[in-house]
Design a protein around this motif. Structure first.
Motif, mmCIF file in Angstrom:
data_model
loop_
_atom_site.group_PDB
_atom_site.id
_atom_site.type_symbol
_atom_site.label_atom_id
_atom_site.label_comp_id
_atom_site.label_asym_id
_atom_site.label_seq_id
_atom_site.Cartn_x
_atom_site.Cartn_y
_atom_site.Cartn_z
ATOM 1 N N SER A 63 -13.691 8.858 -2.657
ATOM 2 C CA SER A 63 -12.758 9.835 -2.113
ATOM 3 C C SER A 63 -11.438 9.201 -1.822
ATOM 4 O O SER A 63 -11.442 8.053 -1.860
ATOM 5 N N SER A 64 -10.504 10.082 -1.537
ATOM 6 C CA SER A 64 -9.140 9.443 -1.170
ATOM 7 C C SER A 64 -9.157 8.577 0.091
ATOM 8 O O SER A 64 -8.819 7.530 0.286
ATOM 9 N N GLY A 65 -10.046 9.150 0.930
ATOM 10 C CA GLY A 65 -10.261 8.431 2.388
ATOM 11 C C GLY A 65 -10.909 7.181 2.179
ATOM 12 O O GLY A 65 -10.463 6.009 2.781
ATOM 13 N N MET A 66 -12.057 6.918 1.111
ATOM 14 C CA MET A 66 -12.575 5.734 1.105
ATOM 15 C C MET A 66 -11.551 4.730 0.203
ATOM 16 O O MET A 66 -11.393 3.431 0.602
ATOM 17 N N TYR A 67 -10.888 5.448 -0.697
ATOM 18 C CA TYR A 67 -9.713 4.689 -1.362
ATOM 19 C C TYR A 67 -8.715 3.855 -0.378
ATOM 20 O O TYR A 67 -8.420 2.733 -0.540
ATOM 21 N N VAL A 68 -8.317 4.609 0.546
ATOM 22 C CA VAL A 68 -7.287 4.058 1.314
ATOM 23 C C VAL A 68 -8.081 2.930 2.462
ATOM 24 O O VAL A 68 -7.444 2.120 2.741
ATOM 25 N N ARG A 69 -9.150 3.488 2.878
ATOM 26 C CA ARG A 69 -9.920 2.296 3.872
ATOM 27 C C ARG A 69 -10.005 1.060 2.838
ATOM 28 O O ARG A 69 -9.655 0.149 3.640
ATOM 29 N N LEU A 70 -10.428 1.080 1.632
ATOM 30 C CA LEU A 70 -10.529 -0.374 1.090
ATOM 31 C C LEU A 70 -9.206 -0.811 0.588
ATOM 32 O O LEU A 70 -9.136 -2.172 0.883
ATOM 33 N N SER B 288 -1.150 -12.571 2.341
ATOM 34 C CA SER B 288 0.354 -12.190 1.819
ATOM 35 C C SER B 288 1.223 -12.469 3.276
ATOM 36 O O SER B 288 0.750 -12.368 4.404
ATOM 37 N N GLU B 289 2.473 -12.914 3.053
ATOM 38 C CA GLU B 289 3.403 -13.042 4.075
ATOM 39 C C GLU B 289 4.143 -11.686 4.437
ATOM 40 O O GLU B 289 4.357 -11.621 5.501
ATOM 41 N N ILE B 290 4.084 -10.603 3.600
ATOM 42 C CA ILE B 290 4.780 -9.547 4.008
ATOM 43 C C ILE B 290 3.724 -8.440 3.480
ATOM 44 O O ILE B 290 3.183 -8.511 2.490
ATOM 45 N N LEU B 291 3.724 -7.509 4.593
ATOM 46 C CA LEU B 291 2.773 -6.180 4.232
ATOM 47 C C LEU B 291 3.646 -4.932 4.280
ATOM 48 O O LEU B 291 4.228 -4.690 5.184
ATOM 49 N N ILE B 292 3.503 -4.234 3.021
ATOM 50 C CA ILE B 292 4.417 -2.861 2.992
ATOM 51 C C ILE B 292 3.312 -1.754 3.236
ATOM 52 O O ILE B 292 2.640 -1.580 2.179
ATOM 53 N N VAL B 293 3.498 -0.875 3.952
ATOM 54 C CA VAL B 293 2.694 0.221 4.006
ATOM 55 C C VAL B 293 3.380 1.538 4.289
ATOM 56 O O VAL B 293 4.240 1.550 4.981
ATOM 57 N N ASP B 294 3.244 2.512 3.102
ATOM 58 C CA ASP B 294 3.742 3.727 3.185
ATOM 59 C C ASP B 294 2.957 4.783 3.903
ATOM 60 O O ASP B 294 1.768 4.128 4.443
ATOM 61 N N GLU B 295 3.312 5.820 4.343
ATOM 62 C CA GLU B 295 2.449 6.841 4.969
ATOM 63 C C GLU B 295 1.234 7.263 4.357
ATOM 64 O O GLU B 295 0.693 8.233 4.829
ATOM 65 N N VAL B 296 0.632 6.523 3.710
ATOM 66 C CA VAL B 296 -0.397 6.859 2.906
ATOM 67 C C VAL B 296 -1.702 6.741 3.870
ATOM 68 O O VAL B 296 -2.814 7.438 3.503
ATOM 69 N N LEU B 297 -1.583 5.952 4.917
ATOM 70 C CA LEU B 297 -2.735 6.053 6.038
ATOM 71 C C LEU B 297 -2.919 7.339 6.559
ATOM 72 O O LEU B 297 -4.179 7.703 7.017
ATOM 73 N N LEU C 37 0.912 -1.168 0.011
ATOM 74 C CA LEU C 37 0.059 -0.077 -0.010
ATOM 75 C C LEU C 37 0.967 1.322 0.098
ATOM 76 O O LEU C 37 1.400 1.860 1.011
ATOM 77 N N LEU C 38 1.361 1.799 -1.222
ATOM 78 C CA LEU C 38 2.415 2.581 -1.231
ATOM 79 C C LEU C 38 1.583 4.009 -1.720
ATOM 80 O O LEU C 38 2.142 5.073 -1.274
ATOM 81 N N GLU C 39 0.649 4.256 -2.482
ATOM 82 C CA GLU C 39 -0.023 5.331 -2.840
ATOM 83 C C GLU C 39 -1.440 5.127 -2.695
ATOM 84 O O GLU C 39 -1.945 4.107 -3.025
ATOM 85 N N VAL C 40 -2.211 6.057 -2.777
ATOM 86 C CA VAL C 40 -3.679 6.218 -2.741
ATOM 87 C C VAL C 40 -3.993 5.487 -4.131
ATOM 88 O O VAL C 40 -3.522 6.016 -5.227
ATOM 89 N N GLY C 41 -4.693 4.382 -3.916
ATOM 90 C CA GLY C 41 -5.351 3.737 -5.267
ATOM 91 C C GLY C 41 -4.227 2.805 -5.948
ATOM 92 O O GLY C 41 -4.438 2.210 -6.907
ATOM 93 N N THR C 42 -3.026 2.316 -5.190
ATOM 94 C CA THR C 42 -2.210 1.499 -5.541
ATOM 95 C C THR C 42 -2.762 0.303 -5.830
ATOM 96 O O THR C 42 -3.251 -0.256 -4.993
ATOM 97 N N GLY C 43 -2.807 -0.433 -7.242
ATOM 98 C CA GLY C 43 -3.100 -1.957 -7.239
ATOM 99 C C GLY C 43 -4.606 -1.792 -7.707
ATOM 100 O O GLY C 43 -5.155 -2.828 -8.002
ATOM 101 N N PHE C 44 -5.239 -0.594 -7.807
ATOM 102 C CA PHE C 44 -6.761 -0.709 -8.087
ATOM 103 C C PHE C 44 -7.153 -0.185 -9.603
ATOM 104 O O PHE C 44 -6.249 0.963 -10.111
ATOM 105 N N HIS C 45 -8.052 -0.920 -10.192
ATOM 106 C CA HIS C 45 -8.318 -0.131 -11.628
ATOM 107 C C HIS C 45 -9.646 0.615 -11.280
ATOM 108 O O HIS C 45 -10.554 0.402 -10.635
#
Length: 418
Positions: free
Chosen positions: A170-177, A187-196, A114-122
């Motif tokens: 919204s960006s908040g809803m994006y991040v929540r989901l 996943s065995e490894i979770l990577i989270v940037d300061e997007v929270l 989870l690196l940026e808002v919307g990462t991996g979402f279409h």
């Protein structure tokens, strides 16, 4: 315990300005030399460390340079450093979003990022469809994703909009989901940037709790980037400190946070690199003084914050204000003078912070000058930074105690002081 992430001599270089080396023939020459003949890239020899405070002579910048570390299964690892230190670049390399210039990364297990808002979402797909898409990218079967689906939707709190295309979120809803998907899929490894930071305080707390459960309860590995030292301290048992693209240190989180604070605390008690010009005065000098004349101040010393102004003209209604924050960006106090008349020429303004008031912490001071409290004539953000440490007293070595401040209060028993 065997490491799940091994990083050896990892470096990432970026070219400032134009992409490529100028001509196709030189790009081909570079490709043959590095990829076929295995020689050192000649264009990287003049690269410089990523220090944003200097102009530099080269258009090649090392965002990361010669990084080495290992992370074991079940570790929650904080990645600490100022903006531009290389934190996000490191996470992108670990997530295989981009490839390293030199060095190797060995990872055992699936990575959810989870690196940026919307990462991996279409954007055209609904929230529900994106959950299945993310699971498929991680190599999960449809049955596995379906089993987690209700849990993900409930955690995200966007059930009403789960069948709406995420481009409407919204960006908040994006991040929540996005966080709910990354945290619940296996996943065995979770990577989270300061997007929270995009989420509200309640959701951030919920996320930290979930990451703690993932690390301690499920034995999964977490890499977490944040500028909030309280969150890092709460979640992470180990931390990495990056500085200008270099790995400064690794170790226990408390020790690394302490080193981070010392690294970015003002090294001198005279600070003069600020914008001083406005129509009414020039701020000539700012400095702090204390009894022991040291940059690291004992809690039992008064601190004198001194500002030297050169007023271009006499002016009435001037008020001076001081705002103090700790290193977790929490406001400790705000204080201001009464309005006054100031004559043309040099004026020295001193604010005295009492002894036995501050906690063991790094504090940053912002100075403001206003007219009649209604409009700022000037504001100098984080112009003074100090580090306060404990001392050995009759109570013994106390260290940092809970609370933003630690005032020395008077206690009595049967009217006798204790």
């Amino acid at each position: 315990m065997k490491p799940v992430i091994q990083v050896e001599n990892l470096s990432k270089a970026y070219q400032i300005g134009q992409i490529g080396t100028g001509t196709i023939s030189r790009d081909l020459e570079r490709f043959v030399a590095t990829k076929i003949l295995g020689k050192e890239d000649p264009f990287l020899k003049i690269g410089e460390n990523n220090d944003r405070s200097t102009k530099g002579q080269s258009n090649i910048v090392w965002s990361l340079k010669d990084i080495n570390f290992e992370i074991n299964q079940g570790d929650a690892v904080g990645i600490i450093g100022k903006n531009g230190a290389g934190k996000s670049t490191l996470l992108k390399l670990l997530s295989r979003v981009t490839s390293p210039t030199t060095g190797t990364i060995k990872v055992k297990g699936r990575i959810a990022s989870l690196l940026e808002v919307g990462t991996g979402f279409h954007p055209e797909l609904s929230g529900r469809e994106n959950i299945f898409l993310n699971g498929a990218i991680l190599g999960m079967r449809k049955k596995e994703i379906t089993r987690k689906l209700d849990e993900i939707i409930d955690f995200s709190g966007v059930e009403r909009y789960i069948d709406t295309p995420v481009k409407r979120y919204s960006s908040g809803m994006y991040v929540r989901l996005a966080f709910a998907v990354a945290a619940h899929l296996e996943s065995e490894i979770l990577i989270v940037d300061e997007v929270l930071a995009v989420g509200d305080a309640e959701f951030q707390k919920k996320c930290l709790g979930k990451m703690g459960d993932i690390s301690k309860g499920e034995g999964r590995t977490i890499l977490f980037v944040s500028h909030n030292m309280a969150s890092i301290k709460l979640l992470c048992n180990q931390s990495l400190l990056l500085n200008n693209g270099l790995l400064q240190n690794t170790g226990q989180t408390d020790a690394i946070i302490s080193e981070y604070k010392k690294l970015y605390t003002s090294k001198s008690n005279k600070i003069q690199d600020f914008n001083t010009n406005n129509d009414f005065f020039i701020l000539k000098e700012v400095y702090y003084e204390n009894e022991n004349k040291m940059d690291i101040i004992s809690i039992n010393n008064e601190i004198h914050i001194t500002l030297v102004f050169d007023f271009k003209t006499s002016i009435s209604g001037i008020a001076f204000e001081i705002f103090m924050k700790n290193d977790e960006d929490t406001i400790v106090f705000t204080n201001f003078t009464k309005t006054m008349h100031v004559e043309k020429g040099i004026s020295k303004v001193v604010c005295i912070i009492p002894s036995n008031f501050l906690n063991c912490e790094v504090y940053n001071f912002t100075i403001g000058v206003s007219k009649n409290y209604t409009s700022f004539l000037a504001k100098y953000d984080n112009i003074v930074s100090i580090q306060v440490e404990d001392h050995i007293s009759e109570l013994g070595w106390q260290g940092k105690v809970e609370g933003i401040v630690r005032p020395k209060l008077s206690w009595f028993i049967n009217k006798e002081i204790i």
